[in-house]
Design a protein around this motif. Structure first.
Motif, PDB file in Angstrom:
ATOM      1  N   ILE A   1       0.856  -1.190   0.000  1.00 51.02           N
ATOM      2  CA  ILE A   1       0.000   0.000   0.000  1.00 51.02           C
ATOM      3  C   ILE A   1       0.891   1.239   0.000  1.00 51.02           C
ATOM      4  O   ILE A   1       1.724   1.410   0.893  1.00 51.02           O
ATOM      5  CB  ILE A   1      -0.917   0.014   1.237  1.00 51.02           C
ATOM      6  CG1 ILE A   1      -1.799  -1.244   1.230  1.00 51.02           C
ATOM      7  CG2 ILE A   1      -1.757   1.276   1.280  1.00 51.02           C
ATOM      8  CD1 ILE A   1      -2.654  -1.402   2.461  1.00 51.02           C
ATOM      9  N   VAL A   2       0.748   2.071  -1.009  1.00 46.90           N
ATOM     10  CA  VAL A   2       1.479   3.330  -1.101  1.00 46.90           C
ATOM     11  C   VAL A   2       0.456   4.454  -1.078  1.00 46.90           C
ATOM     12  O   VAL A   2      -0.475   4.486  -1.889  1.00 46.90           O
ATOM     13  CB  VAL A   2       2.318   3.403  -2.390  1.00 46.90           C
ATOM     14  CG1 VAL A   2       3.003   4.767  -2.492  1.00 46.90           C
ATOM     15  CG2 VAL A   2       3.356   2.291  -2.415  1.00 46.90           C
ATOM     16  N   SER A   3       0.625   5.360  -0.142  1.00 47.00           N
ATOM     17  CA  SER A   3      -0.351   6.439   0.034  1.00 47.00           C
ATOM     18  C   SER A   3       0.355   7.786   0.057  1.00 47.00           C
ATOM     19  O   SER A   3       1.429   7.932   0.650  1.00 47.00           O
ATOM     20  CB  SER A   3      -1.136   6.236   1.338  1.00 47.00           C
ATOM     21  OG  SER A   3      -2.144   7.210   1.470  1.00 47.00           O
ATOM     22  N   ALA A   4      -0.252   8.764  -0.609  1.00 48.31           N
ATOM     23  CA  ALA A   4       0.269  10.130  -0.619  1.00 48.31           C
ATOM     24  C   ALA A   4      -0.721  11.036   0.112  1.00 48.31           C
ATOM     25  O   ALA A   4      -1.903  11.103  -0.259  1.00 48.31           O
ATOM     26  CB  ALA A   4       0.478  10.611  -2.048  1.00 48.31           C
ATOM     27  N   THR A   5      -0.247  11.701   1.145  1.00 46.62           N
ATOM     28  CA  THR A   5      -1.061  12.666   1.880  1.00 46.62           C
ATOM     29  C   THR A   5      -0.732  14.053   1.348  1.00 46.62           C
ATOM     30  O   THR A   5       0.406  14.504   1.460  1.00 46.62           O
ATOM     31  CB  THR A   5      -0.777  12.584   3.391  1.00 46.62           C
ATOM     32  OG1 THR A   5      -1.040  11.244   3.839  1.00 46.62           O
ATOM     33  CG2 THR A   5      -1.637  13.560   4.158  1.00 46.62           C
ATOM     34  N   VAL A   6      -1.715  14.699   0.768  1.00 47.26           N
ATOM     35  CA  VAL A   6      -1.494  15.949   0.046  1.00 47.26           C
ATOM     36  C   VAL A   6      -2.150  17.105   0.793  1.00 47.26           C
ATOM     37  O   VAL A   6      -3.287  16.986   1.264  1.00 47.26           O
ATOM     38  CB  VAL A   6      -2.067  15.864  -1.392  1.00 47.26           C
ATOM     39  CG1 VAL A   6      -1.681  17.098  -2.198  1.00 47.26           C
ATOM     40  CG2 VAL A   6      -1.583  14.595  -2.087  1.00 47.26           C
ATOM     41  N   MET A   7      -1.428  18.205   0.885  1.00 44.92           N
ATOM     42  CA  MET A   7      -1.981  19.413   1.504  1.00 44.92           C
ATOM     43  C   MET A   7      -1.390  20.642   0.827  1.00 44.92           C
ATOM     44  O   MET A   7      -0.359  20.563   0.151  1.00 44.92           O
ATOM     45  CB  MET A   7      -1.670  19.443   3.007  1.00 44.92           C
ATOM     46  CG  MET A   7      -0.191  19.545   3.345  1.00 44.92           C
ATOM     47  SD  MET A   7       0.139  19.358   5.114  1.00 44.92           S
ATOM     48  CE  MET A   7      -0.182  17.611   5.332  1.00 44.92           C
ATOM     49  N   ARG A   8      -2.064  21.753   0.987  1.00 45.98           N
ATOM     50  CA  ARG A   8      -1.515  23.008   0.472  1.00 45.98           C
ATOM     51  C   ARG A   8      -0.290  23.408   1.289  1.00 45.98           C
ATOM     52  O   ARG A   8      -0.190  23.098   2.481  1.00 45.98           O
ATOM     53  CB  ARG A   8      -2.565  24.118   0.513  1.00 45.98           C
ATOM     54  CG  ARG A   8      -3.769  23.835  -0.381  1.00 45.98           C
ATOM     55  CD  ARG A   8      -4.678  25.046  -0.496  1.00 45.98           C
ATOM     56  NE  ARG A   8      -5.876  24.694  -1.246  1.00 45.98           N
ATOM     57  CZ  ARG A   8      -5.953  24.670  -2.565  1.00 45.98           C
ATOM     58  NH1 ARG A   8      -4.881  24.975  -3.298  1.00 45.98           N
ATOM     59  NH2 ARG A   8      -7.074  24.338  -3.171  1.00 45.98           N
ATOM     60  N   HIS A   9       0.626  24.099   0.638  1.00 46.70           N
ATOM     61  CA  HIS A   9       1.886  24.466   1.289  1.00 46.70           C
ATOM     62  C   HIS A   9       1.643  25.260   2.570  1.00 46.70           C
ATOM     63  O   HIS A   9       2.394  25.132   3.551  1.00 46.70           O
ATOM     64  CB  HIS A   9       2.744  25.276   0.305  1.00 46.70           C
ATOM     65  CG  HIS A   9       4.162  25.442   0.728  1.00 46.70           C
ATOM     66  ND1 HIS A   9       4.566  26.438   1.595  1.00 46.70           N
ATOM     67  CD2 HIS A   9       5.280  24.725   0.433  1.00 46.70           C
ATOM     68  CE1 HIS A   9       5.869  26.344   1.790  1.00 46.70           C
ATOM     69  NE2 HIS A   9       6.327  25.318   1.105  1.00 46.70           N
ATOM     70  N   ALA A  10       0.583  26.053   2.589  1.00 42.20           N
ATOM     71  CA  ALA A  10       0.306  26.915   3.743  1.00 42.20           C
ATOM     72  C   ALA A  10      -0.063  26.119   4.993  1.00 42.20           C
ATOM     73  O   ALA A  10       0.019  26.647   6.109  1.00 42.20           O
ATOM     74  CB  ALA A  10      -0.820  27.891   3.405  1.00 42.20           C
ATOM     75  N   TRP A  11      -0.458  24.845   4.825  1.00 43.49           N
ATOM     76  CA  TRP A  11      -0.909  24.068   5.972  1.00 43.49           C
ATOM     77  C   TRP A  11       0.211  23.258   6.616  1.00 43.49           C
ATOM     78  O   TRP A  11      -0.012  22.583   7.627  1.00 43.49           O
ATOM     79  CB  TRP A  11      -2.028  23.113   5.556  1.00 43.49           C
ATOM     80  CG  TRP A  11      -3.332  23.814   5.300  1.00 43.49           C
ATOM     81  CD1 TRP A  11      -3.883  24.129   4.093  1.00 43.49           C
ATOM     82  CD2 TRP A  11      -4.240  24.304   6.293  1.00 43.49           C
ATOM     83  NE1 TRP A  11      -5.081  24.773   4.258  1.00 43.49           N
ATOM     84  CE2 TRP A  11      -5.331  24.894   5.609  1.00 43.49           C
ATOM     85  CE3 TRP A  11      -4.252  24.300   7.687  1.00 43.49           C
ATOM     86  CZ2 TRP A  11      -6.398  25.467   6.264  1.00 43.49           C
ATOM     87  CZ3 TRP A  11      -5.319  24.881   8.343  1.00 43.49           C
ATOM     88  CH2 TRP A  11      -6.376  25.457   7.633  1.00 43.49           C
TER      89      TRP A  11
END
Length: 395
Positions: free
Chosen positions: A35-45
């Protein structure tokens, strides 16, 4: 200009295709899944991830400043997952079932990991493309891996460069290949957040020693399907019964029940006008299974008596199959009603046409042809059930 997004990539399981796979409920051996997972967020967070990590640790009453999913209890894991679900982050996950992959397909080291991660990055690129705000960074994503042993990230950058020259669905304008980094889990709070996201997905898919996956999902799905009243009846001690019920978010528990008492409780539900669906697998469940409006036995570990007493037998211990049974049965019922309506309506129409002599000189032949045409239409409608999906499709 700074990146618009940051993606923290972590994995659960291993990419080995050789050796013995792990037995249910035991340690050791190769995992069934990668299982490969990418947690994505805006740079500001990014700056907020430290506070999120600390809040999870505080709720779990942990003194450490380092968050490890494996060190949390089941309840703490659920609380952490629910906490992060409300945060402004997105997760995209790629899951490989290794048991179905021939060993010769990925003979080189890290080859399966590269291939799986490639699809995670593909989805990350779509998120960046679709959710970029004008003026918010350069539109690209900074990719940061949780460092894993034996992984050469220079080789992964070269792998992406080769992919860029091929026809893929990756939105390359959003991917900063040269900026890819790898750091130890302990150094970055956001990587610890990513560990919770990835490991929670893995934990939900990993069967326990009885072959069951995360049963709480099954309970939630049953409620979504309209089965709002759920009662747990067990012969186990009250303390153990309430501990399990808390994990499943069940509030009505009857513990230390004998087989006859289980049956009496089911019959009491029937006398109150309900039609209980009883699920069990043991000898002590046989009377209750027989008394219910419908009895379902979990076949993989069920006793012969329970299997014989049930109306329906599931050949696995995955409780999520209960939702599948309900969806399929409702689909079958709807198909039957349509077929009965079509069959009766078509027959009445043919009788009326024959009575009115509207079928012409070859009335008998035409009636036979039209009757069989109706039969074929009914069979075709029933055949649509073969396309039934085991899981409801995503919206």
């Amino acid at each position: 200009m700074a990146h618009s997004f940051v993606a923290y990539i972590d994995e659960a399981g291993d990419d080995g295709l050789t050796g013995k796979f792990r037995e249910l409920g035991k340690r050791g051996g190769s995992s069934h899944w990668l299982i490969v997972s990418a947690t994505v967020m805006r740079h500001a967070w990014i700056a907020h991830t430290v506070r999120w990590r600390d809040e999870i640790l505080r709720k779990a009453e942990k003194q450490s400043r380092e968050l490890h999913f494996v060190n949390l209890t089941h309840g703490q894991r659920l609380a952490a997952s629910q906490y992060l679900a409300a945060k402004p982050i997105r997760a995209t996950t790629v899951i490989s079932n290794k048991r179905g992959i021939p060993r010769a397909m990925y003979p080189e080291k890290n080859q399966l990991y590269f291939y799986t991660t490639r699809y995670a990055i593909e989805r990350v690129s779509w998120i960046c493309r679709d959710y970029r705000n004008v003026g918010d960074g350069d539109g690209r994503v900074k990719i940061i891996f949780s460092r894993r042993g034996g992984m050469a990230y220079e080789e992964f950058r070269a792998y992406l460069c080769r992919l860029r020259d091929q026809k893929t669905r990756i939105h390359w304008d959003a991917i900063d290949i040269d900026g890819i980094e790898a750091h130890d889990h302990s150094r970055i709070a956001a990587l610890q957040i990513a560990d919770v996201v990835t490991s929670a997905i893995a934990a939900g898919m990993e069967p326990d020693k009885f072959g069951n996956c995360e049963a709480r999902d099954a309970i939630t799905e049953l409620k979504q399907l309209g089965l709002q009243r759920q009662l747990m009846i067990t012969g186990d001690r009250s303390q153990e019964a309430h501990r399990v019920a808390a994990k499943l978010n069940l509030h009505d528990v009857r513990a230390e029940a004998l087989p006859a008492q289980k049956m009496d409780l089911v019959l009491a539900e029937i006398r109150q006008g309900r039609r209980p669906m009883v699920v069990g697998d043991g000898i002590n469940d046989a009377l209750a299974l027989k008394a219910g409006a419908i009895g379902i036995a979990m076949g993989a570990q069920g006793t012969d008596v329970a299997l014989a007493s049930a109306d329906l037998v599931l050949m696995s211990n995955d409780l999520r199959r209960l939702g599948t049974c309900i969806r399929l049965s409702r689909k079958c019922r709807g198909t039957i009603l349509v077929n009965v309506g079509v069959g009766l309506g078509w027959t009445v129409l043919l009788v009326a046409l024959a009575a009115a002599n509207a079928l012409g000189p070859s009335g008998a032949l035409m009636a036979a042809i039209l009757h069989n045409a109706g039969t074929i239409a009914v069979m075709g409608n029933a055949g649509r059930l073969l396309k039934f999906q085991d899981r409801p499709s995503e919206p």
